[in-house]
Design an enzyme around this catalytic site. Structure first.
Site, short mmCIF file in Angstrom:
data_model
loop_
_atom_site.label_atom_id
_atom_site.label_comp_id
_atom_site.label_asym_id
_atom_site.label_seq_id
_atom_site.Cartn_x
_atom_site.Cartn_y
_atom_site.Cartn_z
N ASP A 150 0.84 -1.20 0.00
CA ASP A 150 0.00 0.00 0.00
C ASP A 150 0.87 1.25 0.00
O ASP A 150 0.52 2.26 -0.60
CB ASP A 150 -0.90 0.02 1.24
CG ASP A 150 -2.01 -1.01 1.13
OD1 ASP A 150 -2.12 -1.67 0.08
OD2 ASP A 150 -2.78 -1.15 2.10
N ASP A 183 0.62 4.25 -2.47
CA ASP A 183 0.35 5.61 -1.97
C ASP A 183 1.40 6.61 -2.44
O ASP A 183 1.09 7.77 -2.71
CB ASP A 183 0.30 5.62 -0.43
CG ASP A 183 -0.98 4.94 0.08
OD1 ASP A 183 -1.93 4.80 -0.69
OD2 ASP A 183 -1.00 4.54 1.26
N SER A 216 -14.17 7.81 -0.62
CA SER A 216 -12.86 7.42 -0.10
C SER A 216 -12.44 8.46 0.96
O SER A 216 -13.28 9.23 1.43
CB SER A 216 -11.89 7.39 -1.28
OG SER A 216 -10.62 7.02 -0.84
N LEU A 217 -11.18 8.50 1.29
CA LEU A 217 -10.68 9.52 2.24
C LEU A 217 -9.40 10.13 1.68
O LEU A 217 -8.61 9.42 1.05
CB LEU A 217 -10.35 8.87 3.59
CG LEU A 217 -11.51 8.41 4.48
CD1 LEU A 217 -11.00 7.54 5.61
CD2 LEU A 217 -12.24 9.63 5.06
N GLU A 260 -10.31 7.96 14.97
CA GLU A 260 -10.75 6.56 14.97
C GLU A 260 -9.66 5.71 14.32
O GLU A 260 -8.93 6.19 13.45
CB GLU A 260 -12.05 6.41 14.15
CG GLU A 260 -13.22 7.14 14.75
CD GLU A 260 -14.45 7.11 13.86
OE1 GLU A 260 -14.47 6.37 12.85
OE2 GLU A 260 -15.40 7.84 14.18
N LYS A 301 -8.17 3.27 11.70
CA LYS A 301 -8.52 3.00 10.30
C LYS A 301 -8.42 1.48 10.10
O LYS A 301 -7.33 0.94 9.93
CB LYS A 301 -7.61 3.76 9.35
CG LYS A 301 -8.06 3.63 7.91
CD LYS A 301 -7.30 4.58 7.01
CE LYS A 301 -7.78 4.48 5.58
NZ LYS A 301 -7.61 3.15 4.99
N ARG A 354 -18.70 -1.30 -1.41
CA ARG A 354 -18.60 0.07 -1.92
C ARG A 354 -18.60 0.10 -3.45
O ARG A 354 -19.13 1.03 -4.05
CB ARG A 354 -17.30 0.71 -1.39
CG ARG A 354 -17.18 2.17 -1.72
CD ARG A 354 -15.93 2.77 -1.12
NE ARG A 354 -14.73 2.43 -1.86
CZ ARG A 354 -13.52 2.82 -1.56
NH1 ARG A 354 -13.32 3.57 -0.50
NH2 ARG A 354 -12.48 2.48 -2.28
N GLU A 389 -16.81 -1.30 8.29
CA GLU A 389 -15.74 -2.10 7.69
C GLU A 389 -15.94 -3.56 8.08
O GLU A 389 -16.17 -3.87 9.25
CB GLU A 389 -14.41 -1.58 8.27
CG GLU A 389 -13.21 -1.81 7.44
CD GLU A 389 -13.07 -0.84 6.26
OE1 GLU A 389 -13.93 0.05 6.06
OE2 GLU A 389 -12.09 -0.98 5.53
N LYS A 429 -1.91 7.84 7.23
CA LYS A 429 -1.41 6.49 6.91
C LYS A 429 -0.10 6.24 7.66
O LYS A 429 0.80 7.08 7.62
CB LYS A 429 -1.16 6.35 5.41
CG LYS A 429 -2.41 6.52 4.55
CD LYS A 429 -3.21 5.24 4.51
CE LYS A 429 -4.38 5.33 3.59
NZ LYS A 429 -4.25 4.65 2.34
P1 NAD Z 1 -8.51 4.37 1.97
O1 NAD Z 1 -8.45 2.92 2.31
O2 NAD Z 1 -7.26 5.12 2.05
O3 NAD Z 1 -9.60 5.11 2.88
C1 NAD Z 1 -11.00 5.03 2.75
C2 NAD Z 1 -11.58 3.82 3.40
O4 NAD Z 1 -11.16 3.71 4.76
C3 NAD Z 1 -13.09 3.88 3.52
O5 NAD Z 1 -13.72 3.52 2.32
C4 NAD Z 1 -13.35 2.89 4.62
O6 NAD Z 1 -13.59 1.63 4.03
C5 NAD Z 1 -12.05 2.80 5.38
N1 NAD Z 1 -12.12 3.04 6.83
C6 NAD Z 1 -11.56 2.24 7.76
N2 NAD Z 1 -11.80 2.70 8.99
C7 NAD Z 1 -12.55 3.82 8.86
C8 NAD Z 1 -13.13 4.72 9.79
N3 NAD Z 1 -12.95 4.58 11.11
N4 NAD Z 1 -13.82 5.76 9.31
C9 NAD Z 1 -14.00 5.93 7.97
N5 NAD Z 1 -13.48 5.10 7.03
C10 NAD Z 1 -12.76 4.04 7.48
O7 NAD Z 1 -9.08 4.61 0.57
P2 NAD Z 1 -9.59 3.58 -0.51
O8 NAD Z 1 -10.08 4.42 -1.61
O9 NAD Z 1 -10.50 2.59 0.13
O10 NAD Z 1 -8.31 2.79 -0.93
C11 NAD Z 1 -7.16 3.41 -1.35
C12 NAD Z 1 -6.05 2.75 -0.61
O11 NAD Z 1 -6.06 1.36 -0.90
C13 NAD Z 1 -4.71 3.26 -1.04
O12 NAD Z 1 -4.34 4.38 -0.30
C14 NAD Z 1 -3.83 2.06 -0.77
O13 NAD Z 1 -3.40 2.09 0.56
C15 NAD Z 1 -4.76 0.90 -0.99
N6 NAD Z 1 -4.53 0.33 -2.36
C16 NAD Z 1 -3.48 -0.49 -2.49
C17 NAD Z 1 -3.19 -1.04 -3.72
C18 NAD Z 1 -2.02 -2.00 -3.84
O14 NAD Z 1 -1.76 -2.46 -4.94
N7 NAD Z 1 -1.33 -2.32 -2.75
C19 NAD Z 1 -3.97 -0.73 -4.84
C20 NAD Z 1 -5.05 0.14 -4.68
C21 NAD Z 1 -5.31 0.68 -3.42
#
Ligand code: NAD
Length: 327
Positions: free
Chosen positions: A34, A38, A83-84, A113, A115, A136, A170, A310
């Site tokens: 990740d 990122d 997303s966030l 909170e 994550k 989602r 989640e 993060k």
């Molecule tokens: P994100 O995971 O950075 O953040 C949004 C998500 O956080 C929300 O949709 C929710 O599911 C979650 N979340 C968990 N606890 C929460 C809380 N207390 N309150 C609110 N939300 C909470 O964003 P994303 O769009 O879901 O995913 C993007 C992330 O996924 C990237 O930053 C990366 O870290 C990961 N990713 C990794 C790869 C890879 O190849 N390794 C590829 C794509 C995405």
């Protein structure tokens, strides 16, 4: 950098990030950590911010990641699932605090909170009865996984009150379930999952609910999309109401009155994260008061009133996997 080179790099980054997103969201088999993802995403945001003319509608920065898989009925989210935005250091958090305070005149507090590193879910209840559960997906349309979510013990099938609400949270795989699952898969010659998040996502996409039942998934619910009879006026109050309704709420959330307090919370859980029975990949900082959240609003992809800090790269999930396997 020359303009043509910038445009080229933006195209290149988008192509690369889309490939990684496909591996992560659709195949549940990421090939990079990740943090690596990122870092590239951050480079793209910086290039696009400095060159807004080069932003295309289909850029990964303009869309919520994820795709709807075949095999499940589609569900249109009446309230989009976003997303966030990300923060990687104290400066990013201070900049977030400044942005927030420019957008509202109200006195605000923040709520921190954990994550949870799982899969975002949306749960709909009618008169207190669980009627629909969805992923989602791309934020607007998700997959109907109601039958699978019925197999998750911590998701109430009936609420303590006959309320009509839609909640978000989640679904995750606890670390011990993940280790047991991977051990069993290794023994039977199957591919092991890279981390608990991918294992949870892979499990929820099973078409056989009996398989899901055996995977021991759990959930934390943290927000409301349709309030129905709920009366909370802040995030901290909503967590209390959700708990009273019978949802599993993460107990570590804490209201903070300054960025210093937010930073202390972050540092505490950066230390503690490996001792938790579930995986977290950061801390979500949210403006606590709903009236202020309304003032502050949203971008196309995320609320402006929240940010995800993060954790740094050296504590990557691949490292965690290595450590856990040797204990
Ligand atoms: P994100 O995971 O950075 O953040 C949004 C998500 O956080 C929300 O949709 C929710 O599911 C979650 N979340 C968990 N606890 C929460 C809380 N207390 N309150 C609110 N939300 C909470 O964003 P994303 O769009 O879901 O995913 C993007 C992330 O996924 C990237 O930053 C990366 O870290 C990961 N990713 C990794 C790869 C890879 O190849 N390794 C590829 C794509 C995405």
């Amino acid at each position: 950098m020359e303009e043509s080179r910038i445009r080229e790099r933006i195209t290149e980054l988008n192509k690369q990030l889309k490939q990684y997103a496909k591996e992560y969201y659709e195949l549940d088999q990421p090939t990079v950590t990740d943090q690596e993802y990122d870092q590239l995403y951050h480079e793209l945001v910086q290039l696009e911010t400095a060159n807004p003319n080069f932003i295309t509608e289909d850029s990964v920065t303009q869309q919520v990641g994820g795709k709807i898989l075949e095999g499940f009925e589609k569900v249109r989210h009446e309230h989009v699932m976003l997303s966030l935005g990300n923060a990687f250091n104290k400066e990013d958090l201070l900049a977030f605090d400044q942005r927030v305070k420019k957008l509202t005149d109200r006195q605000i507090s923040y709520i921190c909170e954990l994550k949870i590193d799982g899969l975002a879910i949306s749960l709909t209840y009618e008169n207190g009865r669980f009627i629909q559960g969805a992923t989602r997906g791309d934020g607007t349309v998700g997959e109907n996984i109601t039958e699978n979510l019925k197999m998750v013990k911590s998701i109430p099938k009936r609420l303590s009150q006959p309320y009509t609400v839609e909640v978000r949270g989640e679904c995750y795989m606890p670390k011990d379930s993940f280790l047991k699952l991977n051990m069993a898969r290794e023994e039977s010659g199957e591919n092991v999952f890279a981390n608990p998040r991918n294992a949870a996502a892979g499990s929820l996409r099973q078409l056989d609910t009996r398989v899901v039942a055996k995977r021991n998934l759990s959930s934390f619910i943290y927000s409301v999309a349709v309030f129905g009879e709920l009366t909370a006026i802040s995030q901290s109050e909503v967590l209390t109401e959700l708990k009273e309704l019978g949802f599993n709420i993460n107990q570590e959330a804490e209201v903070c009155h300054s960025m210093e307090e937010v930073w202390t919370f972050i540092q505490k859980f950066q230390e503690l994260r490996n001792t938790l029975p579930y995986e977290i990949d950061g801390i979500v900082v949210k403006v606590n008061e709903f009236a202020a959240q309304e003032d502050i609003g949203f971008t196309v992809k995320a609320p402006r009133w929240a940010i995800a800090y993060k954790f740094p790269a050296e504590e990557s999930e691949t490292k965690l996997l290595d450590i856990e396997w040797t204990v």
